[in-house]
Design an enzyme around this catalytic site. Structure first.
Site, mmCIF file in Angstrom:
data_model
loop_
_atom_site.group_PDB
_atom_site.id
_atom_site.type_symbol
_atom_site.label_atom_id
_atom_site.label_comp_id
_atom_site.label_asym_id
_atom_site.label_seq_id
_atom_site.Cartn_x
_atom_site.Cartn_y
_atom_site.Cartn_z
ATOM 1 N N SER A 45 -0.492 9.801 -12.038
ATOM 2 C CA SER A 45 -1.195 9.439 -10.803
ATOM 3 C C SER A 45 -0.420 9.790 -9.542
ATOM 4 O O SER A 45 -0.986 9.781 -8.448
ATOM 5 C CB SER A 45 -1.521 7.934 -10.798
ATOM 6 O OG SER A 45 -0.337 7.162 -10.887
ATOM 7 N N THR A 175 -11.098 -2.340 -10.327
ATOM 8 C CA THR A 175 -12.109 -1.344 -9.998
ATOM 9 C C THR A 175 -11.460 0.012 -9.766
ATOM 10 O O THR A 175 -10.277 0.093 -9.429
ATOM 11 C CB THR A 175 -12.857 -1.737 -8.715
ATOM 12 O OG1 THR A 175 -11.972 -1.573 -7.600
ATOM 13 C CG2 THR A 175 -13.325 -3.183 -8.759
ATOM 14 N N ARG A 208 -5.959 -0.223 -7.714
ATOM 15 C CA ARG A 208 -5.571 0.759 -6.705
ATOM 16 C C ARG A 208 -5.239 0.013 -5.418
ATOM 17 O O ARG A 208 -5.945 -0.917 -5.028
ATOM 18 C CB ARG A 208 -6.687 1.781 -6.472
ATOM 19 C CG ARG A 208 -6.868 2.782 -7.600
ATOM 20 C CD ARG A 208 -5.658 3.721 -7.672
ATOM 21 N NE ARG A 208 -5.805 4.753 -8.693
ATOM 22 C CZ ARG A 208 -5.280 4.684 -9.909
ATOM 23 N NH1 ARG A 208 -4.610 3.585 -10.257
ATOM 24 N NH2 ARG A 208 -5.413 5.672 -10.768
ATOM 25 N N ASP A 232 0.668 -5.185 -7.701
ATOM 26 C CA ASP A 232 1.366 -4.105 -8.403
ATOM 27 C C ASP A 232 1.120 -2.777 -7.705
ATOM 28 O O ASP A 232 1.867 -1.828 -7.911
ATOM 29 C CB ASP A 232 0.893 -4.022 -9.859
ATOM 30 C CG ASP A 232 1.565 -2.889 -10.613
ATOM 31 O OD1 ASP A 232 2.812 -2.901 -10.682
ATOM 32 O OD2 ASP A 232 0.865 -1.982 -11.110
ATOM 33 N N GLU A 237 1.424 4.063 -0.954
ATOM 34 C CA GLU A 237 2.558 4.230 -1.858
ATOM 35 C C GLU A 237 3.109 5.644 -1.644
ATOM 36 O O GLU A 237 2.341 6.567 -1.406
ATOM 37 C CB GLU A 237 2.125 4.072 -3.323
ATOM 38 C CG GLU A 237 1.715 2.674 -3.707
ATOM 39 C CD GLU A 237 1.263 2.578 -5.174
ATOM 40 O OE1 GLU A 237 1.483 3.559 -5.937
ATOM 41 O OE2 GLU A 237 0.690 1.551 -5.541
ATOM 42 N N HIS A 254 3.893 -0.529 -9.080
ATOM 43 C CA HIS A 254 2.812 0.216 -9.742
ATOM 44 C C HIS A 254 3.174 0.514 -11.200
ATOM 45 O O HIS A 254 3.108 1.651 -11.666
ATOM 46 C CB HIS A 254 2.516 1.514 -8.983
ATOM 47 C CG HIS A 254 1.160 2.085 -9.299
ATOM 48 N ND1 HIS A 254 0.462 2.892 -8.430
ATOM 49 C CD2 HIS A 254 0.361 1.989 -10.398
ATOM 50 C CE1 HIS A 254 -0.683 3.264 -8.963
ATOM 51 N NE2 HIS A 254 -0.766 2.722 -10.165
#
Length: 375
Positions: A45, A175, A208, A232, A237, A254
Site C-alpha cells: 500500500s 470501509t 484508511r 492505526d 502518512e 499502520h
C-alpha cells in the site's frame, strides 16, 4: 521476464523466481531505474501505482499484496491493458485481532467487560464481517452499518450511521476509502459525526486514515471531547499529526494487518493471480511457508472467562507493543516507515493451540480463531 517485488513482501522472492527473474526494491519510492525492462510489479500500500509511475514502461501486470486498492489507479491500468490483481481479505483476520487486542486492553484499563458493550461496525466486508462473527460468538451486541450492502438488499439488519453513532459504545471503521460518489467514505467521521458521538465512547480506525478527518478529531479532543481513540491509520502518512498522536489512547504505524500469516496470504494471492495471468496456474499451501511460532501450545484449566481470554489474546499479540515505539520516534523523519519495514514478527491466534478440559471453552476458542484440542 523481469519481476519487481516490494522488498517487504515475505516469501516473494522465493515464489516469484519460479516465474522469472526477481528484483526486490523499496516500495516508497519505487526506483525508476528498476522499472526499466520490467514486465511485472508487485507492491504494497505504500506505493502509488498510476500513470506517473508506469507511463512509458514495459510493465504488463501489477499485483498488490493488500486488500485495499486506493493506492492503485486501476482504471488507468485497465485502459492501458495492464493486468491487475489485489489480495482481498488477506489481512482481515489480523485486523480483527488488532481490534480485539485494543478493546481488551481498554476493558482491563477501564474496568469493563466487553460482553457488556455494544459495538458498531462501519463497513461489513472481509474485516467487518469477521469481526462481527467473533464478537457475536463472545456474546457482544453488534450494530452493522454498510450502505452499499443495505442498498443491495443483503440479508442483514443494517443501521443508518447517524443512529448507530448514538447507540454504540464502540465505533470501529472498516470501509474502503471512496473519495466521491454515493458511498463516499472520505472524512466519514467529520465534525458533525464527532459532535453527535456521546462522551465516553471508543473510536477505532484501522482501515484508511482519511476515513476519519484527523483535523476534526484533533479539534474535538482539544475542545474536551471525552473519547477513547485507537488509530492505526493516519491522515496523512507517513507524516502523521504529532498533536493527535499525543491525545489518542493507542497509536500504531499502520500495522493492524501485519501478521506473518496476513502478509504471506497477500504474497501468495498475487503470486497465484500472476501465475494464472501467465497461463501457468499454481497454488501455494500457506502452512508450508510459515515457521513454528514461539508459543505453539498452552493448556487452559477450567472454564474460559473474559480475563483468561484477554491473557490468551495478549500472549499472541498485545497492541501496546506497537504503541510505545511509535511515540518514541514519531517526530523523526522516516521512522514511521522504518517501524513498518522492520516490524517484529507477529502471529495470528490460530498459531496457538489451546488444550482445554472444558468442551464449551474449546468450542468458543475455535469460533474466535484459536486452534484447540479437547483433553
Amino acid at each position: 521476464m523481469k519481476i519487481l517485488v516490494d522488498e517487504n513482501m515475505p516469501y516473494a522472492e522465493a515464489l516469484f523466481q519460479q516465474l522469472g527473474d526477481v528484483q526486490a526494491v523499496p516500495g516508497r519510492p519505487i526506483p525508476l531505474d528498476a522499472l526499466a525492462g520490467a514486465d511485472a510489479l508487485m507492491v504494497r500500500s505504500v506505493t502509488k501505482v498510476n500513470e506517473a509511475l508506469l507511463q512509458g514502461t514495459s510493465i504488463r501486470f501489477v499485483g498488490t499484496a493488500t486488500a485495499g486498492t486506493d493506492h492503485v489507479d486501476d482504471n488507468w491500468l485497465q485502459q492501458q491493458g495492464i493486468g491487475f490483481s489485489a489480495a482481498p481479505g488477506c489481512n482481515a483476520i489480523a485486523v480483527v485481532e488488532y481490534v480485539f487486542s485494543a478493546l481488551m486492553m481498554m476493558a482491563e484499563r477501564d474496568g469493563f467487560q466487553l460482553r457488556d458493550k455494544t459495538v458498531g461496525i462501519i463497513g461489513v466486508g472481509n474485516v467487518g464481517s469477521r469481526l462481527n462473527a467473533r464478537l457475536q460468538a463472545l456474546g457482544v451486541r453488534t450494530l452493522l452499518c454498510d450502505p452499499p450492502r443495505a442498498d443491495r438488499g443483503d440479508n442483514e439488519r443494517f443501521w443508518p450511521l447517524e443512529k448507530l453513532v448514538r447507540e454504540a459504545d464502540v465505533l470501529t471503521f472498516h470501509t474502503p476509502l471512496n473519495k466521491n460518489g454515493p458511498y463516499q467514505s472520505l472524512h466519514m467521521a467529520d465534525d458533525e459525526l464527532l459532535a453527535a458521538l456521546p462522551d465516553g465512547r471508543i473510536l477505532i480506525n484501522a482501515c484508511r486514515g482519511a476515513v476519519v478527518d484527523n483535523t476534526a478529531l484533533l479539534r474535538a479532543l482539544e475542545k474536551g471531547k471525552k473519547l477513547s481513540v485507537v488509530l492505526d491509520v493516519w491522515e496523512p502518512e507517513p507524516e502523521l499529526s504529532l498533536p493527535l498522536l499525543a491525545r489518542v489512547d493507542i497509536g500504531t504505524p499502520h500495522i493492524a494487518g501485519y501478521t506473518l500469516e496476513g502478509k504471506a496470504r497477500g504474497t501468495t494471492q498475487v503470486f497465484e493471480a500472476f501465475s494464472q495471468y501467465l497461463g501457468q496456474p499454481q497454488s501455494v499451501e500457506l502452512a508450508s511457508l510459515l515457521p513454528q511460532p514461539e508459543f505453539s501450545q498452552l493448556r487452559l484449566n477450567g472454564e474460559l472467562d473474559e480475563g483468561k481470554l484477554k491473557r490468551l489474546m495478549h500472549l499472541v499479540y498485545d497492541v501496546r507493543r506497537d504503541d510505545a515505539p511509535l511515540r518514541r520516534v514519531a517526530d523523526q523523519s522516516g521512522e514511521f516507515d522504518r517501524l513498518r519495514k522492520h516490524y517484529q514478527e507477529r502471529r495470528e491466534w490460530s498459531s496457538l493451540c489451546v488444550q482445554c478440559d472444558d468442551a464449551a471453552s474449546a468450542e468458543l476458542l475455535q469460533k474466535l480463531g484459536f486452534s484447540t484440542q479437547l483433553l
